[in-house]
Design an enzyme around this catalytic site. Structure first.
Site, mmCIF file in Angstrom:
data_model
loop_
_atom_site.group_PDB
_atom_site.id
_atom_site.type_symbol
_atom_site.label_atom_id
_atom_site.label_comp_id
_atom_site.label_asym_id
_atom_site.label_seq_id
_atom_site.Cartn_x
_atom_site.Cartn_y
_atom_site.Cartn_z
ATOM 1 N N SER A 135 0.820 -1.219 0.000
ATOM 2 C CA SER A 135 0.000 0.000 0.000
ATOM 3 C C SER A 135 0.843 1.252 0.000
ATOM 4 O O SER A 135 1.667 1.448 0.876
ATOM 5 C CB SER A 135 -0.867 0.075 1.270
ATOM 6 N N HIS A 183 -3.359 0.808 -4.892
ATOM 7 C CA HIS A 183 -2.812 -0.396 -5.530
ATOM 8 C C HIS A 183 -3.013 -0.287 -7.038
ATOM 9 O O HIS A 183 -4.016 -0.752 -7.582
ATOM 10 C CB HIS A 183 -3.512 -1.648 -5.000
ATOM 11 N N HIS A 238 -5.965 -8.867 -2.369
ATOM 12 C CA HIS A 238 -5.982 -9.339 -0.985
ATOM 13 C C HIS A 238 -7.144 -10.305 -0.760
ATOM 14 O O HIS A 238 -8.164 -10.233 -1.452
ATOM 15 C CB HIS A 238 -6.154 -8.151 -0.030
ATOM 16 N N TYR A 266 -9.142 -10.038 1.614
ATOM 17 C CA TYR A 266 -10.307 -9.271 2.080
ATOM 18 C C TYR A 266 -11.144 -8.704 0.938
ATOM 19 O O TYR A 266 -12.266 -8.233 1.160
ATOM 20 C CB TYR A 266 -9.887 -8.164 3.060
ATOM 21 N N GLU A 267 -10.632 -8.750 -0.269
ATOM 22 C CA GLU A 267 -11.435 -8.341 -1.425
ATOM 23 C C GLU A 267 -12.352 -9.478 -1.874
ATOM 24 O O GLU A 267 -13.066 -9.348 -2.870
ATOM 25 C CB GLU A 267 -10.526 -7.942 -2.590
ATOM 26 N N ALA A 275 2.694 -2.313 4.024
ATOM 27 C CA ALA A 275 2.454 -1.319 5.070
ATOM 28 C C ALA A 275 1.899 -2.075 6.259
ATOM 29 O O ALA A 275 1.101 -2.990 6.084
ATOM 30 C CB ALA A 275 1.448 -0.295 4.571
ATOM 31 N N MET A 288 -2.284 -7.105 6.452
ATOM 32 C CA MET A 288 -3.288 -7.958 5.797
ATOM 33 C C MET A 288 -2.775 -8.553 4.481
ATOM 34 O O MET A 288 -3.550 -8.785 3.561
ATOM 35 C CB MET A 288 -4.563 -7.152 5.512
ATOM 36 N N SER A 289 -1.480 -8.779 4.402
ATOM 37 C CA SER A 289 -0.926 -9.313 3.146
ATOM 38 C C SER A 289 0.279 -10.195 3.450
ATOM 39 O O SER A 289 0.465 -10.648 4.575
ATOM 40 C CB SER A 289 -0.528 -8.157 2.218
ATOM 41 N N ASN A 305 1.633 3.135 10.893
ATOM 42 C CA ASN A 305 0.728 3.624 11.941
ATOM 43 C C ASN A 305 0.894 2.761 13.186
ATOM 44 O O ASN A 305 1.437 1.660 13.107
ATOM 45 C CB ASN A 305 -0.734 3.530 11.458
ATOM 46 N N HIS A 354 -6.979 4.790 6.570
ATOM 47 C CA HIS A 354 -6.232 4.261 5.418
ATOM 48 C C HIS A 354 -5.371 5.367 4.791
ATOM 49 O O HIS A 354 -4.254 5.108 4.343
ATOM 50 C CB HIS A 354 -7.226 3.696 4.398
#
Ligand code: HPA
Length: 266
Positions: free
Chosen positions: A29, A60, A82, A84-85, A112, A204-205, A228, A240
């Site tokens: 990201s 992306h 991802h 989550y998509e 990230a 998340m990756s 973060n 985000h």
């Protein structure tokens, strides 16, 4: 058991067949700023490559960049899909299999991530030493791939990158990456749990791609940009946009590091 790969060099678009990259890089990201530093030879939108899924997440871009870093041919996946998509683990890892078909032997995964380790500073980088795959799935599902995971992230490559970072006076932490399903960020209770089980950052990756790459025989290095504080570790909610903004600045720093590291490895 051999890990299956549906991609074949001979059936890829001609522009890809002409490139013989030793290294592959997957950008996370907002880390697209990294591409500004490299010598771009060609860039192919994912849509133009049969078999590659396309992401719709802001930040992306979704293109495969054929480039030179110094004298070294690299292929850069700018953008990833991802879980989550709503994608499957094999879809998430399609670009890793494509890179393997291109002849990539060493893979740099970037992302990230939210900081859990209190010693970290936002905008700094962490070399991943090991991972917690908390997604509940695997790209190797469907076969008896009882694959050894003792050293997913190459200690040899990590030492090399650490030496380069020290020379460049760039802070490069080391630690464990926890990969979760998402897409929601974690709760403070989940972050406390992750800290208790040894995670230094959370994202998340990356974890599935690392499994896929190792199963295809690649050497893997992973870098997390600390964008973060994980939920509950700083005042306020996560956004985000904040993640993207920090990643953009840090991307250039990683570029400098990889450039010097590849020069020493070639
Ligand atoms: N949690 C999960 N994924 C992330 C984070 C986070 O705090 N920051 C960037 N990706």
């Amino acid at each position: 058991m051999r890990c299956p790969n549906e991609f074949r060099r001979e059936t890829l678009p001609a522009a890809l067949q002409n490139h013989r990259p030793e290294w592959g890089i997957v950008l996370g990201s907002g880390l697209a700023g990294f591409v500004d530093r490299v010598g771009i030879v060609d860039a192919l939108p994912y849509e133009s490559i049969p078999g590659l899924p396309v992401s719709r997440v802001p930040g992306h871009a979704g293109r495969l960049v054929l480039a030179k870093i110094g004298a070294v041919d690299v292929v850069i996946a700018q953008g990833r899909v991802h879980l989550y998509e709503g994608r499957t683990a094999p879809e998430v890892c399609a670009q890793v299999r494509l890179m393997a078909a291109l002849g990539v032997r060493r893979l740099v995964l970037t992302n990230a991530a939210g900081a859990i380790n209190p010693a970290f500073v936002l905008g700094e980088w962490m070399a991943i030493t090991d991972q917690l795959n908390l997604t509940g799935t695997s790209p190797l599902l469907g076969g008896a791939h009882f694959f050894d995971m003792t050293e997913v992230y190459s200690a040899r490559l990590r030492q090399h990158f650490a030496a380069v970072a020290a020379r460049q006076r760039v802070t490069l932490h080391e630690g464990v990456y926890a990969g979760l399903l998402g897409p929601q960020y974690e709760t403070p209770a989940e972050v406390r749990m992750l800290r208790a089980v040894g995670a230094d950052v959370v994202g998340m990756s990356t974890v599935l791609e690392a499994i896929q790459a190792r199963a295809l025989g690649m050497e893997v290095a992973g870098f997390s940009c600390v964008t973060n504080w994980a939920a509950g570790l700083a005042a306020g909610a996560l956004a985000h946009e904040e993640v993207l903004a920090t990643g953009l600045k840090a991307g250039a720093q990683l570029g400098g590091l990889l450039e010097a590291a590849f020069a020493g490895e070639a």
